[in-house]
Design an enzyme around this catalytic site. Sequence first.
Site, short mmCIF file in Angstrom:
data_model
loop_
_atom_site.label_atom_id
_atom_site.label_comp_id
_atom_site.label_asym_id
_atom_site.label_seq_id
_atom_site.Cartn_x
_atom_site.Cartn_y
_atom_site.Cartn_z
N GLY A 277 0.25 -6.14 6.65
CA GLY A 277 -0.58 -7.32 6.40
C GLY A 277 -2.06 -7.05 6.27
CG ASN B 215 -3.57 -6.63 0.29
OD1 ASN B 215 -4.58 -6.67 -0.40
ND2 ASN B 215 -2.74 -5.60 0.31
CG MET C 100 8.84 -5.02 0.87
SD MET C 100 8.07 -4.43 -0.67
CE MET C 100 6.45 -3.93 -0.12
CG ASN D 89 2.86 -9.47 -6.45
OD1 ASN D 89 2.97 -9.30 -5.23
ND2 ASN D 89 3.17 -8.53 -7.32
CG HIS E 254 1.88 -3.74 -8.82
ND1 HIS E 254 3.14 -3.60 -8.24
CD2 HIS E 254 1.68 -2.63 -9.56
CE1 HIS E 254 3.66 -2.46 -8.63
NE2 HIS E 254 2.80 -1.85 -9.42
C1 GAR Z 1 0.00 -3.29 -0.67
O1 GAR Z 1 -0.47 -2.05 -1.09
C2 GAR Z 1 0.50 -4.09 -1.86
O2 GAR Z 1 -0.25 -3.89 -3.02
C3 GAR Z 1 1.90 -3.53 -2.01
O3 GAR Z 1 2.38 -3.45 -0.69
C4 GAR Z 1 1.27 -3.15 0.18
C5 GAR Z 1 1.29 -4.12 1.35
O4 GAR Z 1 0.35 -3.72 2.31
N1 GAR Z 1 2.72 -4.36 -2.83
C6 GAR Z 1 3.61 -3.88 -3.70
O5 GAR Z 1 3.84 -2.71 -3.82
C7 GAR Z 1 4.32 -4.94 -4.53
N2 GAR Z 1 5.04 -4.34 -5.61
P1 GAR Z 1 -0.23 -4.73 3.41
O6 GAR Z 1 0.98 -5.36 4.12
O7 GAR Z 1 -1.01 -3.84 4.33
O8 GAR Z 1 -1.06 -5.76 2.71
#
Ligand code: GAR
Length: 200
Positions: free
Chosen positions: A14, A16, A93, A110, A112
């Site tokens: 989390g 982000n 996910m 979203n 990425h």
């Molecule tokens: C982030 O790097 C996000 O961009 C990626 O998962 C991570 C979550 O980190 N998302 C993807 O790969 C989607 N295809 P976080 O829980 O520390 O924010």
Amino acid sequence: MSAVRIAVLCSGGGTNFQAIVNAKEAGLIPDGEIVLVVCDHAGAYVLERAKKYGIETAVFDRKSIPDRALRERAILETLEAHEVGLVVFAGFMTILSETFTKKYAGRAINIHPALLPSFGGQGMYGLHVHEAVLKAGVKVTGATVHYVTEVCDGGPIIAQKAVEVKEGDTPEILQKRVMREAEWVIFPEAVEKVCKELSR
Ligand code: GAR
């Protein structure tokens, strides 16, 4: 018009989500309020983060509810009950069906961790993305915020930021740089941009 009610959907750490909360606390998201965190993993650290800020959480654990359709229905019901106006996918996910993407068309975004349309699509998530970037030998990567549509990682792009790939990078090192230099910067900005448009 009142602030857009935001739900953040997250499966892991989390960071982000934290960046969005920080921006909100700093007054940078005046047109949105975070009302809910939806998580599909009972042990995820994002739940601790949400608790710290008194933000409500709803957990639909992938192991406890293995049926994806059932999980999705429960998520949809929760979003409706909380009158959510913007769904923010921050490392979530579970891929949701067309029923979901149609219902939240223009109201789901979203992040990425690459410059789409490169290094996106099914199976491209988390460290896998950075592994693929390093394997391809590209010198520039970055992050993309886009609207969620029925095409995985294929919706209209809202924001992008480039990040340098450096000699000796590992997937972990590159992931951290992409987060720090791109994701945590453009995601809160994009959240405010979309909230502002939606609240017009
Ligand atoms: C982030 O790097 C996000 O961009 C990626 O998962 C991570 C979550 O980190 N998302 C993807 O790969 C989607 N295809 P976080 O829980 O520390 O924010």
